[in-house]
Scaffold this motif. Structure first.
Motif, PDB file in Angstrom:
ATOM      1  N   ALA A   1     -21.267  44.461 -68.720  1.00 49.48           N
ATOM      2  CA  ALA A   1     -22.146  43.644 -67.738  1.00 49.48           C
ATOM      3  C   ALA A   1     -21.715  42.213 -67.622  1.00 49.48           C
ATOM      4  CB  ALA A   1     -23.471  43.559 -68.645  1.00 49.48           C
ATOM      5  N   ALA A   2     -20.936  41.720 -68.558  1.00 45.20           N
ATOM      6  CA  ALA A   2     -20.127  40.620 -68.527  1.00 45.20           C
ATOM      7  C   ALA A   2     -19.136  40.431 -67.273  1.00 45.20           C
ATOM      8  CB  ALA A   2     -19.757  40.175 -69.865  1.00 45.20           C
ATOM      9  N   LEU A   3     -18.490  41.617 -67.276  1.00 42.08           N
ATOM     10  CA  LEU A   3     -17.615  41.734 -66.182  1.00 42.08           C
ATOM     11  C   LEU A   3     -18.207  41.910 -64.838  1.00 42.08           C
ATOM     12  CD1 LEU A   3     -14.839  43.874 -67.884  1.00 42.08           C
ATOM     13  CD2 LEU A   3     -14.579  41.531 -67.543  1.00 42.08           C
ATOM     14  N   VAL A   4     -19.017  42.413 -64.827  1.00 40.65           N
ATOM     15  CA  VAL A   4     -19.635  42.717 -63.310  1.00 40.65           C
ATOM     16  C   VAL A   4     -20.562  41.545 -62.860  1.00 40.65           C
ATOM     17  CG1 VAL A   4     -21.308  44.191 -62.180  1.00 40.65           C
ATOM     18  CG2 VAL A   4     -19.660  45.390 -63.616  1.00 40.65           C
ATOM     19  N   SER A   5     -21.400  41.050 -63.903  1.00 44.87           N
ATOM     20  CA  SER A   5     -22.307  40.006 -63.620  1.00 44.87           C
ATOM     21  C   SER A   5     -21.936  38.734 -64.343  1.00 44.87           C
ATOM     22  CB  SER A   5     -23.683  40.465 -63.586  1.00 44.87           C
ATOM     23  OG  SER A   5     -24.048  41.492 -62.841  1.00 44.87           O
ATOM     24  N   PRO A   6     -20.868  38.099 -64.267  1.00 40.97           N
ATOM     25  CA  PRO A   6     -20.549  36.970 -65.144  1.00 40.97           C
ATOM     26  C   PRO A   6     -21.709  35.823 -65.312  1.00 40.97           C
ATOM     27  CG  PRO A   6     -18.839  37.629 -63.660  1.00 40.97           C
ATOM     28  CD  PRO A   6     -19.881  38.381 -62.945  1.00 40.97           C
ATOM     29  N   GLU A   7     -22.493  35.536 -64.276  1.00 41.57           N
ATOM     30  CA  GLU A   7     -23.510  34.475 -64.180  1.00 41.57           C
ATOM     31  C   GLU A   7     -24.519  34.915 -65.272  1.00 41.57           C
ATOM     32  OE1 GLU A   7     -24.815  37.719 -61.420  1.00 41.57           O
ATOM     33  OE2 GLU A   7     -22.989  36.647 -61.624  1.00 41.57           O
ATOM     34  N   THR A   8     -24.683  36.023 -65.741  1.00 39.63           N
ATOM     35  CA  THR A   8     -25.698  36.453 -66.647  1.00 39.63           C
ATOM     36  C   THR A   8     -25.211  36.306 -68.308  1.00 39.63           C
ATOM     37  OG1 THR A   8     -25.002  38.840 -66.649  1.00 39.63           O
ATOM     38  CG2 THR A   8     -26.654  38.079 -64.910  1.00 39.63           C
ATOM     39  N   THR A   9     -23.964  36.027 -68.219  1.00 40.31           N
ATOM     40  CA  THR A   9     -23.268  35.916 -69.733  1.00 40.31           C
ATOM     41  C   THR A   9     -23.345  34.428 -69.883  1.00 40.31           C
ATOM     42  OG1 THR A   9     -22.283  37.726 -69.039  1.00 40.31           O
ATOM     43  CG2 THR A   9     -21.410  36.675 -71.073  1.00 40.31           C
ATOM     44  N   SER A  10     -23.911  34.034 -71.256  1.00 41.58           N
ATOM     45  CA  SER A  10     -23.877  32.772 -71.745  1.00 41.58           C
ATOM     46  C   SER A  10     -22.665  32.431 -72.664  1.00 41.58           C
ATOM     47  CB  SER A  10     -25.009  32.341 -72.415  1.00 41.58           C
ATOM     48  OG  SER A  10     -25.121  33.207 -73.599  1.00 41.58           O
ATOM     49  N   ARG A  11     -22.212  31.326 -73.133  1.00 41.68           N
ATOM     50  CA  ARG A  11     -21.291  30.938 -73.714  1.00 41.68           C
ATOM     51  C   ARG A  11     -21.629  31.475 -75.401  1.00 41.68           C
ATOM     52  NH1 ARG A  11     -17.523  27.433 -71.607  1.00 41.68           N
ATOM     53  NH2 ARG A  11     -16.835  26.603 -73.864  1.00 41.68           N
ATOM     54  N   SER A  12     -22.708  31.180 -75.674  1.00 40.51           N
ATOM     55  CA  SER A  12     -23.233  31.671 -77.052  1.00 40.51           C
ATOM     56  C   SER A  12     -23.235  32.935 -77.163  1.00 40.51           C
ATOM     57  CB  SER A  12     -24.689  31.319 -77.153  1.00 40.51           C
ATOM     58  OG  SER A  12     -25.529  31.945 -76.465  1.00 40.51           O
ATOM     59  N   GLU A  13     -23.184  33.961 -76.162  1.00 42.41           N
ATOM     60  CA  GLU A  13     -23.348  35.495 -76.436  1.00 42.41           C
ATOM     61  C   GLU A  13     -21.875  35.876 -76.575  1.00 42.41           C
ATOM     62  OE1 GLU A  13     -26.571  37.485 -73.792  1.00 42.41           O
ATOM     63  OE2 GLU A  13     -25.142  36.500 -72.582  1.00 42.41           O
ATOM     64  N   ALA A  14     -20.982  35.093 -75.762  1.00 40.74           N
ATOM     65  CA  ALA A  14     -19.488  35.358 -76.112  1.00 40.74           C
ATOM     66  C   ALA A  14     -18.985  34.775 -77.342  1.00 40.74           C
ATOM     67  CB  ALA A  14     -18.702  34.546 -74.907  1.00 40.74           C
ATOM     68  N   SER A  15     -19.479  33.920 -77.902  1.00 43.86           N
ATOM     69  CA  SER A  15     -18.970  33.507 -79.236  1.00 43.86           C
ATOM     70  C   SER A  15     -19.694  34.321 -80.439  1.00 43.86           C
ATOM     71  CB  SER A  15     -19.685  31.866 -79.512  1.00 43.86           C
ATOM     72  OG  SER A  15     -19.175  31.017 -78.484  1.00 43.86           O
ATOM     73  N   THR A  16     -20.584  35.019 -80.278  1.00 44.47           N
ATOM     74  CA  THR A  16     -21.176  35.891 -81.176  1.00 44.47           C
ATOM     75  C   THR A  16     -20.530  37.142 -81.171  1.00 44.47           C
ATOM     76  OG1 THR A  16     -23.165  36.677 -79.966  1.00 44.47           O
ATOM     77  CG2 THR A  16     -23.428  34.619 -81.589  1.00 44.47           C
ATOM     78  N   ARG A  17     -19.899  37.638 -80.105  1.00 47.12           N
ATOM     79  CA  ARG A  17     -19.166  38.863 -79.983  1.00 47.12           C
ATOM     80  C   ARG A  17     -17.777  39.066 -79.876  1.00 47.12           C
ATOM     81  NH1 ARG A  17     -24.293  38.628 -77.386  1.00 47.12           N
ATOM     82  NH2 ARG A  17     -25.434  40.749 -77.723  1.00 47.12           N
ATOM     83  N   LEU A  18     -17.028  37.825 -79.323  1.00 50.74           N
ATOM     84  CA  LEU A  18     -15.698  37.686 -79.313  1.00 50.74           C
ATOM     85  C   LEU A  18     -15.243  37.008 -80.210  1.00 50.74           C
ATOM     86  CD1 LEU A  18     -15.536  37.647 -75.379  1.00 50.74           C
ATOM     87  CD2 LEU A  18     -15.368  39.753 -76.853  1.00 50.74           C
ATOM     88  N   THR A  19     -13.908  37.010 -80.761  1.00 49.49           N
ATOM     89  CA  THR A  19     -13.209  36.085 -81.461  1.00 49.49           C
ATOM     90  C   THR A  19     -12.402  35.010 -81.016  1.00 49.49           C
ATOM     91  OG1 THR A  19     -11.213  37.467 -81.842  1.00 49.49           O
ATOM     92  CG2 THR A  19     -12.728  38.004 -83.226  1.00 49.49           C
TER      93      THR A  19
ATOM     94  N   SER B   1      -9.086  32.777 -80.200  1.00 46.16           N
ATOM     95  CA  SER B   1      -7.704  32.825 -80.108  1.00 46.16           C
ATOM     96  C   SER B   1      -7.344  31.446 -80.703  1.00 46.16           C
ATOM     97  CB  SER B   1      -7.265  33.214 -79.002  1.00 46.16           C
ATOM     98  OG  SER B   1      -7.362  32.334 -78.137  1.00 46.16           O
ATOM     99  N   ALA B   2      -5.730  31.314 -80.668  1.00 40.47           N
ATOM    100  CA  ALA B   2      -5.315  30.167 -81.158  1.00 40.47           C
ATOM    101  C   ALA B   2      -5.418  29.007 -80.043  1.00 40.47           C
ATOM    102  CB  ALA B   2      -3.743  30.279 -81.373  1.00 40.47           C
ATOM    103  N   ARG B   3      -5.589  29.532 -78.755  1.00 41.96           N
ATOM    104  CA  ARG B   3      -5.644  28.660 -77.641  1.00 41.96           C
ATOM    105  C   ARG B   3      -6.853  28.557 -76.989  1.00 41.96           C
ATOM    106  NH1 ARG B   3       0.231  29.117 -74.721  1.00 41.96           N
ATOM    107  NH2 ARG B   3       1.629  28.438 -76.460  1.00 41.96           N
ATOM    108  N   LEU B   4      -7.663  29.666 -76.931  1.00 42.52           N
ATOM    109  CA  LEU B   4      -8.739  29.888 -76.148  1.00 42.52           C
ATOM    110  C   LEU B   4     -10.032  30.141 -77.011  1.00 42.52           C
ATOM    111  CD1 LEU B   4      -7.444  32.144 -73.349  1.00 42.52           C
ATOM    112  CD2 LEU B   4      -7.658  29.630 -73.140  1.00 42.52           C
ATOM    113  N   SER B   5     -11.409  29.568 -76.152  1.00 45.39           N
ATOM    114  CA  SER B   5     -12.196  29.763 -77.039  1.00 45.39           C
ATOM    115  C   SER B   5     -12.998  31.287 -76.557  1.00 45.39           C
ATOM    116  CB  SER B   5     -13.363  28.707 -76.874  1.00 45.39           C
ATOM    117  OG  SER B   5     -13.776  28.987 -75.224  1.00 45.39           O
ATOM    118  N   PRO B   6     -13.630  31.819 -77.320  1.00 43.32           N
ATOM    119  CA  PRO B   6     -14.413  33.044 -76.904  1.00 43.32           C
ATOM    120  C   PRO B   6     -14.686  33.202 -75.500  1.00 43.32           C
ATOM    121  CG  PRO B   6     -15.049  32.676 -78.816  1.00 43.32           C
ATOM    122  CD  PRO B   6     -14.544  31.392 -78.344  1.00 43.32           C
TER     123      PRO B   6
END
Length: 268
Positions: free
Chosen positions: A15-33, A35-40
């Motif tokens: 869903a995040a790839l197909v419809s990026p506008e529906t994905t919030s930064r907080s959702e990414a933070s709770t599901r993805l780790t 990295s050394a250079r990038l936020s989720p």
């Protein structure tokens, strides 16, 4: 990603790839780790942009003439809407464009108006044709079969497995080959066209055929014999069957041309 099942993560990621506008930064933070250079959210954004570019490039490869006819920007817009409406359901991008012609028909710009835009009929027909050409390239062919020759008895003639017959409201095959030859044609006027498409020696070939020949070859593709297919032509065109049989007997060059093109295999 702690606390989320793999299946849930996969659905969210699609869903995040197909419809990026529906994905919030907080959702990414709770599901993805992180990295050394990038936020989720930043890491996800790279995948989102790459996914959209890859999908658009793949669709341009499958529908090059349609992309030229619509223009790259409008074509990409249709692709983006198509992916939102019909996300890929296969592990391979081969099936990516399978539902695209039907999507275009269902989402015509003139769908809500009282006036039909003929130019979009051309776009739909072109999409149907290009999808057919694309699938014929990978379908069963005659590379391991015995092709018919001029000496093959008529009762042994069978349609080779890759042959497909298309009938269109516009000369889409002509337009397609113009684009393949790197020309810049205008959208043609409406004109019925019948086209045969087949693969031989690992190459896809298209050639125009008469409407009556399209009916005949389609009948043989459906498993009918030569005589049964002649009757089908007579019924479809409301012609005396004897007249159709006479025409067939008096124009052997038609059958010989098809044999040379690789339309038939020899199946005793």
């Amino acid at each position: 990603m702690t606390g989320f099942a793999l299946n849930d993560i996969q659905k969210w990621m699609q869903a995040a790839l197909v419809s990026p506008e529906t994905t919030s930064r907080s959702e990414a933070s709770t599901r993805l780790t992180t990295s050394a250079r990038l936020s989720p959210a930043e890491g996800l954004a790279i995948y989102q942009r790459s996914y959209a570019l890859r999908i658009a490039a793949c669709m341009r490869e499958q529908f090059p003439a349609l992309c030229h006819a619509l223009g790259a920007e409008l074509f990409n817009d249709f692709v983006a809407e198509y992916i939102r409406a019909a996300p890929p359901a296969s592990y391979t991008l081969y099936d990516l464009g399978r539902r695209f012609p039907a999507f275009l028909q269902s989402n015509r710009p003139d769908a809500l108006g009282d006036t039909v835009e003929p130019w979009f009929d051309f776009m739909v027909d072109l999409a149907v044709f290009e999808r057919l050409v694309f699938t014929v390239f990978d379908c069963d062919g005659v590379e391991d079969a015995i092709l018919a020759t001029v000496d093959t008895p008529l009762e042994n003639l069978r349609i080779q497995p890759s042959l497909r017959i298309g009938q269109y409201r516009y000369p889409v095959a002509w337009y397609y080959h113009q684009i393949r030859d790197e020309a810049d044609p205008q959208i043609p006027n409406a004109e019925h066209s019948s086209v045969a498409i087949l693969r031989k020696d690992f190459q896809t070939t298209t050639f125009p055929i008469a409407p009556a020949h399209a009916i005949f070859l389609q009948s043989m593709c459906d498993g009918a014999s030569i005589d049964q297919s002649l009757d089908t032509v007579a019924n479809a065109l409301n012609i005396d069957p004897k007249q159709v049989k006479t025409s067939w007997d008096e124009t052997p060059e038609v059958l010989l041309g098809w044999i040379k093109m690789g339309v038939f295999v020899d199946r005793p």
